[in-house]
Design a protein around this motif. Structure first.
Motif, PDB file in Angstrom:
ATOM      1  N   TYR A 156      27.678 -12.658 -18.162  1.00 48.63           N
ATOM      2  CA  TYR A 156      28.543 -11.843 -17.224  1.00 48.63           C
ATOM      3  C   TYR A 156      28.978 -10.365 -17.516  1.00 48.63           C
ATOM      4  N   SER A 157      29.221  -9.831 -16.381  1.00 48.16           N
ATOM      5  CA  SER A 157      29.344  -8.043 -16.698  1.00 48.16           C
ATOM      6  C   SER A 157      30.635  -8.331 -16.576  1.00 48.16           C
ATOM      7  N   GLU A 158      31.673  -7.564 -17.708  1.00 45.57           N
ATOM      8  CA  GLU A 158      32.953  -7.249 -17.474  1.00 45.57           C
ATOM      9  C   GLU A 158      33.230  -6.172 -16.353  1.00 45.57           C
ATOM     10  N   TYR A 159      32.193  -5.192 -16.305  1.00 49.67           N
ATOM     11  CA  TYR A 159      32.580  -4.223 -15.376  1.00 49.67           C
ATOM     12  C   TYR A 159      32.551  -4.497 -13.868  1.00 49.67           C
ATOM     13  N   ALA A 160      31.364  -5.353 -13.673  1.00 46.10           N
ATOM     14  CA  ALA A 160      31.301  -5.729 -12.399  1.00 46.10           C
ATOM     15  C   ALA A 160      32.143  -6.869 -11.927  1.00 46.10           C
ATOM     16  N   GLY A 161      32.648  -7.613 -12.841  1.00 49.48           N
ATOM     17  CA  GLY A 161      33.619  -8.635 -12.449  1.00 49.48           C
ATOM     18  C   GLY A 161      34.931  -8.136 -12.187  1.00 49.48           C
ATOM     19  N   ALA A 162      35.337  -6.885 -12.899  1.00 45.98           N
ATOM     20  CA  ALA A 162      36.557  -6.361 -12.749  1.00 45.98           C
ATOM     21  C   ALA A 162      36.689  -5.664 -11.440  1.00 45.98           C
ATOM     22  N   LEU A 163      35.445  -4.879 -11.226  1.00 49.96           N
ATOM     23  CA  LEU A 163      35.396  -4.213  -9.975  1.00 49.96           C
ATOM     24  C   LEU A 163      35.500  -5.008  -8.840  1.00 49.96           C
ATOM     25  N   SER A 164      34.831  -6.082  -8.880  1.00 49.88           N
ATOM     26  CA  SER A 164      34.930  -7.155  -7.722  1.00 49.88           C
ATOM     27  C   SER A 164      36.412  -7.836  -7.580  1.00 49.88           C
ATOM     28  N   GLN A 165      36.818  -8.083  -8.589  1.00 47.79           N
ATOM     29  CA  GLN A 165      38.298  -8.644  -8.426  1.00 47.79           C
ATOM     30  C   GLN A 165      39.138  -7.656  -7.953  1.00 47.79           C
ATOM     31  N   MET A 166      38.889  -6.145  -8.438  1.00 52.82           N
ATOM     32  CA  MET A 166      40.025  -5.212  -7.843  1.00 52.82           C
ATOM     33  C   MET A 166      39.863  -5.068  -6.409  1.00 52.82           C
ATOM     34  N   THR A 167      38.650  -5.259  -5.911  1.00 53.84           N
ATOM     35  CA  THR A 167      38.736  -4.948  -4.385  1.00 53.84           C
ATOM     36  C   THR A 167      39.367  -6.258  -3.767  1.00 53.84           C
ATOM     37  N   ALA A 168      39.453  -7.312  -4.326  1.00 50.81           N
ATOM     38  CA  ALA A 168      39.882  -8.357  -3.765  1.00 50.81           C
ATOM     39  C   ALA A 168      41.445  -8.371  -3.627  1.00 50.81           C
ATOM     40  N   GLU A 169      42.056  -7.923  -4.892  1.00 46.07           N
ATOM     41  CA  GLU A 169      43.275  -7.878  -5.138  1.00 46.07           C
ATOM     42  C   GLU A 169      43.915  -6.503  -4.196  1.00 46.07           C
ATOM     43  N   MET A 170      42.909  -5.541  -3.942  1.00 48.75           N
ATOM     44  CA  MET A 170      43.370  -4.329  -3.250  1.00 48.75           C
ATOM     45  C   MET A 170      43.675  -4.941  -1.808  1.00 48.75           C
ATOM     46  N   LEU A 171      42.820  -5.687  -1.113  1.00 50.43           N
ATOM     47  CA  LEU A 171      42.827  -6.336   0.294  1.00 50.43           C
ATOM     48  C   LEU A 171      44.299  -7.115   0.205  1.00 50.43           C
ATOM     49  N   VAL A 172      44.387  -7.947  -0.802  1.00 46.48           N
ATOM     50  CA  VAL A 172      45.590  -9.079  -0.769  1.00 46.48           C
ATOM     51  C   VAL A 172      46.828  -8.141  -0.997  1.00 46.48           C
ATOM     52  N   GLU A 173      46.880  -7.219  -1.551  1.00 39.89           N
ATOM     53  CA  GLU A 173      48.375  -6.418  -1.888  1.00 39.89           C
ATOM     54  C   GLU A 173      48.382  -5.614  -0.484  1.00 39.89           C
ATOM     55  N   SER A 174      47.450  -5.152   0.196  1.00 40.20           N
ATOM     56  CA  SER A 174      47.296  -4.321   1.580  1.00 40.20           C
ATOM     57  C   SER A 174      47.434  -4.990   2.955  1.00 40.20           C
ATOM     58  N   ALA A 175      47.489  -6.245   2.559  1.00 41.00           N
ATOM     59  CA  ALA A 175      47.024  -7.174   3.818  1.00 41.00           C
ATOM     60  C   ALA A 175      47.970  -6.959   5.278  1.00 41.00           C
ATOM     61  N   ASP A 176      49.434  -6.494   4.841  1.00 40.30           N
ATOM     62  CA  ASP A 176      50.315  -6.334   5.748  1.00 40.30           C
ATOM     63  C   ASP A 176      50.029  -4.996   6.454  1.00 40.30           C
ATOM     64  N   ALA A 177      49.147  -4.283   5.792  1.00 41.76           N
ATOM     65  CA  ALA A 177      48.778  -2.755   6.313  1.00 41.76           C
ATOM     66  C   ALA A 177      47.536  -2.818   7.532  1.00 41.76           C
ATOM     67  N   ILE A 178      46.863  -3.789   7.256  1.00 43.88           N
ATOM     68  CA  ILE A 178      45.739  -3.870   7.976  1.00 43.88           C
ATOM     69  C   ILE A 178      45.824  -4.403   9.249  1.00 43.88           C
ATOM     70  N   LYS A 179      45.818  -3.588  10.202  1.00 46.01           N
ATOM     71  CA  LYS A 179      46.016  -3.981  11.573  1.00 46.01           C
ATOM     72  C   LYS A 179      44.894  -3.520  12.536  1.00 46.01           C
ATOM     73  N   PRO A 180      44.730  -4.313  13.762  1.00 49.29           N
ATOM     74  CA  PRO A 180      43.839  -3.962  14.702  1.00 49.29           C
ATOM     75  C   PRO A 180      43.986  -2.444  15.237  1.00 49.29           C
ATOM     76  N   GLY A 181      42.732  -1.765  15.463  1.00 52.62           N
ATOM     77  CA  GLY A 181      43.226  -0.436  16.149  1.00 52.62           C
ATOM     78  C   GLY A 181      43.426   0.718  15.302  1.00 52.62           C
ATOM     79  N   PHE A 182      43.697   0.424  13.967  1.00 54.53           N
ATOM     80  CA  PHE A 182      44.208   1.641  13.106  1.00 54.53           C
ATOM     81  C   PHE A 182      42.969   1.930  12.204  1.00 54.53           C
ATOM     82  N   GLU A 183      42.737   3.305  12.319  1.00 50.69           N
ATOM     83  CA  GLU A 183      41.391   3.764  11.583  1.00 50.69           C
ATOM     84  C   GLU A 183      41.726   3.696   9.968  1.00 50.69           C
TER      85      GLU A 183
END
Length: 348
Positions: free
Chosen positions: A190-217
């Motif tokens: 197990y790689s702590e760094y790879a695991g943390a980076l992967s988890q961070m990307t998931a959390e980033m999208l979950v926390e920003s879900a309301d801001a991800i809308k069609p047509g917005f660059e």
């Protein structure tokens, strides 16, 4: 004495932003590649921006593929060999990128990833997913030498492709948990760094879900950044573990049971709701995953995937047999346990 050596292969240039497609040749020039490129694309991307790509190079040719397959890989290998191409430029979504990735590995040359849809993290990773009959093969290959993701183009892609990419990233939540579980119970590295980076990307999208809308660059930029980070995490790990766990096994099984019914990202997103429940029970983060997917307009139920409840449950109970990868599914989940998890999370 510590003697372990890890060879991490990463893209040398990554360009993400408005209008960066026109900087493609400059990004490639910095790589000091020899020879002319063969452009590997599919019909729609070729029609939309193929000429903008070809205008920047003295190309060895263009090959347009309809579907990702081992036959398509052979066609690209033959075309590149006949044209004496020095490297490949993969333009489009998952089909041309996965095909070019495997072909470049066969040819022993590099390839450039130019995604026109933010539909999956394969735009950066060193894994190629190729279907064959009712099964899908995930094959190790080198990651692209460069990634050029034009957010103006990504924002204009069909929204369902973007939500599939988002769901693919959000499923990293449970993929990392499966990886950690396999580390504890099976001594899987197990790689702590790879695991943390992967988890961070998931959390980033979950926390920003309301801001991800069609047509917005800006939404396209956020998703593209997450896809790049997820792909880098897999390169650091040297495997797909940071982004592929039980939820991907369920998706692969759905591909066998009802091939072509739903997009890969949507399937793993729905499956991750159930696998998160299996990991943590009612107090787990499955509701956060479901709510984020719902906010983006991605499916959260089996019926939303166009798949019957019984078929989805069959995939959950049989997915463990697909490959030798330990996950929360263990040696198999009973039908009663699968039904309870899927029912309590409103997936069925």
């Amino acid at each position: 004495m510590f003697e372990k050596t890890t060879w991490i292969k990463l893209p040398r240039n990554v360009l993400v932003g408005h209008g960066v497609l026109d900087d493609l040749s400059a990004a490639v020039e910095e790589l000091y590649l020899s020879g002319r490129p063969l452009v590997v694309t599919s019909p729609t991307p070729n029609e939309l921006v193929g000429e903008r790509v070809r205008a920047q190079f003295d190309v060895a040719g263009t090959i347009v593929i309809e579907t990702a397959s081992f036959d398509a890989v052979e066609r690209v290998v033959d075309a590149a060999s006949d044209a004496d191409a020095g490297y490949l430029v993969a333009l489009g979504g998952g089909k041309p990128i996965d095909t070019a990735k495997m072909a470049s590995d066969r040819l022993g040359c590099g390839f450039i990833s130019v995604p026109t849809a933010a539909s999956h993290d394969g735009i950066v990773s060193g894994r190629s997913s190729i279907p064959e009959g009712d099964t899908r093969h995930s094959v190790a290959a080198d990651p692209p030498l460069a990634v050029v993701a034009d957010t103006e183009i990504l924002a204009e892609a069909p929204w369902e492709l973007t939500t599939a990419g988002c769901a693919d990233i959000i499923s990293n939540y449970t993929a990392v948990k499966d990886w950690q579980l396999a580390h504890r119970l099976k001594n899987v590295e197990y790689s702590e760094y790879a695991g943390a980076l992967s988890q961070m990307t998931a959390e980033m999208l979950v926390e920003s879900a309301d801001a991800i809308k069609p047509g917005f660059e800006e939404s396209a930029w956020l998703v593209a950044k997450a896809l790049v980070s997820s792909g880098v995490a897999m390169s650091i790990a040297g495997s797909s573990r940071p982004a592929s766990g039980a939820e991907h096994l369920v998706s692969h099984q759905l591909d066998r049971l009802v091939p072509g019914r739903a997009l890969h990202g949507h399937q793993v997103g729905v499956a991750s709701i159930v696998t998160e429940y299996l990991h943590s029970g009612e107090r787990g983060e499955w509701a956060d995953i479901r709510n984020a997917l719902e906010a983006m307009g991605a499916p959260t139920t089996a019926s939303g995937l166009g798949i019957g409840d019984d078929t989805f449950l069959e995939a959950v109970t049989t997915a463990h047999s697909i490959r030798d990868r330990y996950t929360i599914l263990g040696d198999g989940v009973s039908e009663a346990a699968a039904r309870e998890a899927a029912t309590l999370t409103d997936v069925v």
